[in-house]
Write a protein that holds these residues in place. Structure first.
Motif, PDB file in Angstrom:
ATOM      1  N   TYR A   1      -0.207  -3.768   8.989  1.00  6.31           N
ATOM      2  CA  TYR A   1      -1.510  -3.496   8.358  1.00  6.31           C
ATOM      3  C   TYR A   1      -2.658  -4.110   9.153  1.00  6.31           C
ATOM      4  O   TYR A   1      -3.692  -3.495   9.357  1.00  6.31           O
TER       5      TYR A   1
ATOM      6  N   ASN B   1       2.867  -1.066   6.399  1.00  6.88           N
ATOM      7  CA  ASN B   1       2.473  -2.269   5.675  1.00  6.88           C
ATOM      8  C   ASN B   1       2.641  -3.519   6.534  1.00  6.88           C
ATOM      9  O   ASN B   1       1.809  -4.425   6.484  1.00  6.88           O
TER      10      ASN B   1
ATOM     11  N   PHE C   1       0.844  -1.176   0.000  1.00  9.41           N
ATOM     12  CA  PHE C   1       0.000   0.000   0.000  1.00  9.41           C
ATOM     13  C   PHE C   1       0.891   1.240   0.000  1.00  9.41           C
ATOM     14  O   PHE C   1       2.075   1.187   0.357  1.00  9.41           O
ATOM     15  N   THR C   2       0.330   2.367  -0.391  1.00  9.03           N
ATOM     16  CA  THR C   2       1.078   3.616  -0.396  1.00  9.03           C
ATOM     17  C   THR C   2       1.251   4.082   1.044  1.00  9.03           C
ATOM     18  O   THR C   2       0.476   4.883   1.567  1.00  9.03           O
TER      19      THR C   2
ATOM     20  N   ARG D   1       0.825  -9.032   0.093  1.00  6.53           N
ATOM     21  CA  ARG D   1      -0.564  -8.632   0.224  1.00  6.53           C
ATOM     22  C   ARG D   1      -1.025  -8.913   1.647  1.00  6.53           C
ATOM     23  O   ARG D   1      -0.935 -10.024   2.127  1.00  6.53           O
TER      24      ARG D   1
END
Length: 537
Positions: free
Chosen positions: A430, A427, A420-421, A501
């Motif tokens: 997350y 991240n 992700f930005t 992810r």
């Protein structure tokens, strides 16, 4: 009409502002129609030599113009707020619905098509609901008021002036019938263009690695040409009908000059009344032309609405059954009984899998790409439902428990890299939004030549199928546990934290019962090779 009515439903929360905007628009149009009548009265005063009436009439014309300006400004501000509010609601609803849809939906969708619906199509709907609807009602009201004034002044001449009106309606109707499918095809091809651009940008490393820039450029040019050709077709339609709709009122002006001019010469019609008629008919040319443009805007909105509702009307294939209970407490035992999985009714990715993993065990699924390793683990988190058989976690059928409860206890980390930005730390954390920096650093240790680690988790925690990386481990479990190489054909050293992810559900950091596996009782495929990547869960 059904799509149009559904689009109008988005204005329901803003009925008060919408009616306010319409009232301001109607009042402004009343001033617009009043000005030609005042001009006619001024002409009569000039003809009669009535100097005292000229100043009040001139001031009234200026006042009507200023009032129309103020009403128009207020109407535009209110309409703009409604437009932006509708856009906000649409974006929220569309994105929230995307989040509810099952993973199988995204497997069959192009990202660019979804992006096009969320941007281009949404803008078309917004402009129509915020402005186009006001323009249509405003123009229709202008035509109605002008016709009423003309009939009051001279009914016969009014009927002559309004002879083109039925032809304007017919032309607008025909334009609507032809333009709507053409506009919808334009929106579809723009979606294809967006998808092609997204794929080229996302896959730029592959393109450059194989020196396929020229090939991709030609592919993109073909998609652009399709958009161009369809846009030219719709432009030709608009280029014919818009001037036609604008031409018809000019016929009314010619008839007023012919018939009304003769009546003025004969003395049966006053010069002021004639000027009023002429000004009103000339004024109708603008609203009639704008009506054609507004109808085109409406057709684009309906075409975009159809594309939006294709997504919004789709129900998630995976939902919690009514009255579903939470996942029961347990150590994290997993069992698959006769599981077969087919994607979209195709050939099976998994066939008759029987697998039992005791709580606290670690299992490595070994097999070639496409053998069903990731698919098998996805079934545990109920990212997909098996076509046949049953998946149980701690003795509970995953299809009978609450989906959110299940996924909050199981983390699934896919084998494709994604960031992700945000920072690397964000991240990693997350799924643990309240994780401390010490916990993040502990979840992402520096690799050493003698160390080997794999993504492991605890239950409450995770089952993960991913490339072994600290980011995957931290984002996939509540308490990441370093582990030694599993009993698989290969092992790997932990790479530095980069991109994985994250799990689809948030979980909180903390400790829980371990849930890694043992040796599988059956392989996902019939012939797993000995030299294949290790997947751990």
């Amino acid at each position: 009409m059904r799509t149009y009515r559904r689009l109008m439903g988005f204005l329901r929360p803003y009925r008060a502002q919408l009616w306010g905007s319409l009232v301001f628009a109607w009042a402004a149009m009343g001033m617009t129609v009043l000005i030609p009548w005042l001009i006619g009265e001024a002409v009569e005063a000039v003809r009669d030599g009535n100097k005292p009436d000229l100043l009040p009439l001139a001031l009234a014309i200026v006042g009507a113009g200023i009032l129309r300006l103020g009403l128009t400004v207020v109407r535009r501000v209110v309409a703009g707020k409604v437009s932006l509010a509708v856009e906000f609601d649409l974006r929220q609803q569309f994105y929230a619905h995307l989040q509810r849809l099952d993973l199988g939906f995204f497997d069959s969708q192009q990202t660019g098509q979804l992006m096009s619906r969320a941007t281009v199509d949404l803008q078309s709907i917004r402009f129509f609901l915020g402005y186009g609807l006001i323009f249509i009602t405003q123009n229709l009201l202008t035509i109605t008021l002008a016709a009423a004034v003309m009939i009051a002044v001279n009914p016969v001449l009014a009927l002559v002036a309004l002879i083109p009106a039925p032809f304007v309606i017919l032309a607008a109707t025909r334009y609507s019938q032809i333009s709507r499918p053409a506009q919808q095809e334009v929106q579809q091809r723009i979606g294809e263009l967006t998808a092609e651009a997204e794929e080229n940008v996302s896959g730029i490393r592959i393109v450059k690695a194989f020196a396929r820039e020229e090939h991709q450029l030609h592919r993109f040019q073909r998609v652009v040409a399709r958009v161009f050709d369809q846009s030219i077709y719709t432009t030709r339609i608009q280029a014919f009908f818009s001037p036609l709709i604008g031409l018809l009122p000019q016929i009314g002006i010619a008839l007023v000059l012919l018939v009304g001019g003769r009546e003025v010469i004969d003395g049966s019609l006053g010069l002021g009344a004639f000027v009023t008629f002429y000004t009103l008919v000339a004024m109708l040319a603008g609203p009639m032309r704008s009506l054609g443009m507004a109808l085109g805007m409406a057709q684009r909105a309906v075409a975009s609405g159809n594309r939006m509702f294709e997504i919004l009307d789709r129900e998630p294939a995976i939902q919690s059954p009514p009255g579903a209970r939470a996942l029961p407490a347990g150590g994290g035992a997993v069992e698959l009984r006769g599981v077969t999985l087919r994607y979209n009714g195709g050939s099976p990715s998994l066939t008759g899998v029987d697998l039992a993993v005791e709580a606290g065990k670690t299992v490595a699924l070994v097999g070639p790409s496409g053998s069903g390793k990731t698919s098998l683990v996805g079934l545990i988190a109920r990212l997909y439902d098996p076509s046949e058989g049953t998946v149980l976690v701690d003795g509970a059928d995953v299809r009978e428990v609450d989906v959110e409860s299940l996924r909050s206890q199981i983390a699934f980390v896919a084998d494709d890299s994604f960031l992700f930005t945000a920072s690397v730390a964000e991240n990693i954390a997350y799924a643990h939004q309240d994780a401390t920096l010490e916990q993040i650093e502990a979840a992402a240790p520096r690799p050493t030549p003698s160390s080997a680690s794999c993504p492991r988790a605890t239950r409450p925690g995770s089952a993960s199928a991913a490339s072994p990386s600290p980011a995957a481990s931290a984002s996939g479990s509540r308490s990441p546990v370093p582990c030694s190489p599993t009993r698989a054909s290969s092992s790997s050293t932990t790479p530095p934290p980069r991109s994985t992810r994250p799990p689809r559900r948030r979980s909180k950091p903390g400790c829980g019962r371990r849930w890694p596996g043992g040796r599988p009782s059956s392989s996902p495929t019939a012939s797993p090779p000995s030299r294949s990547p290790t997947r751990s869960w």
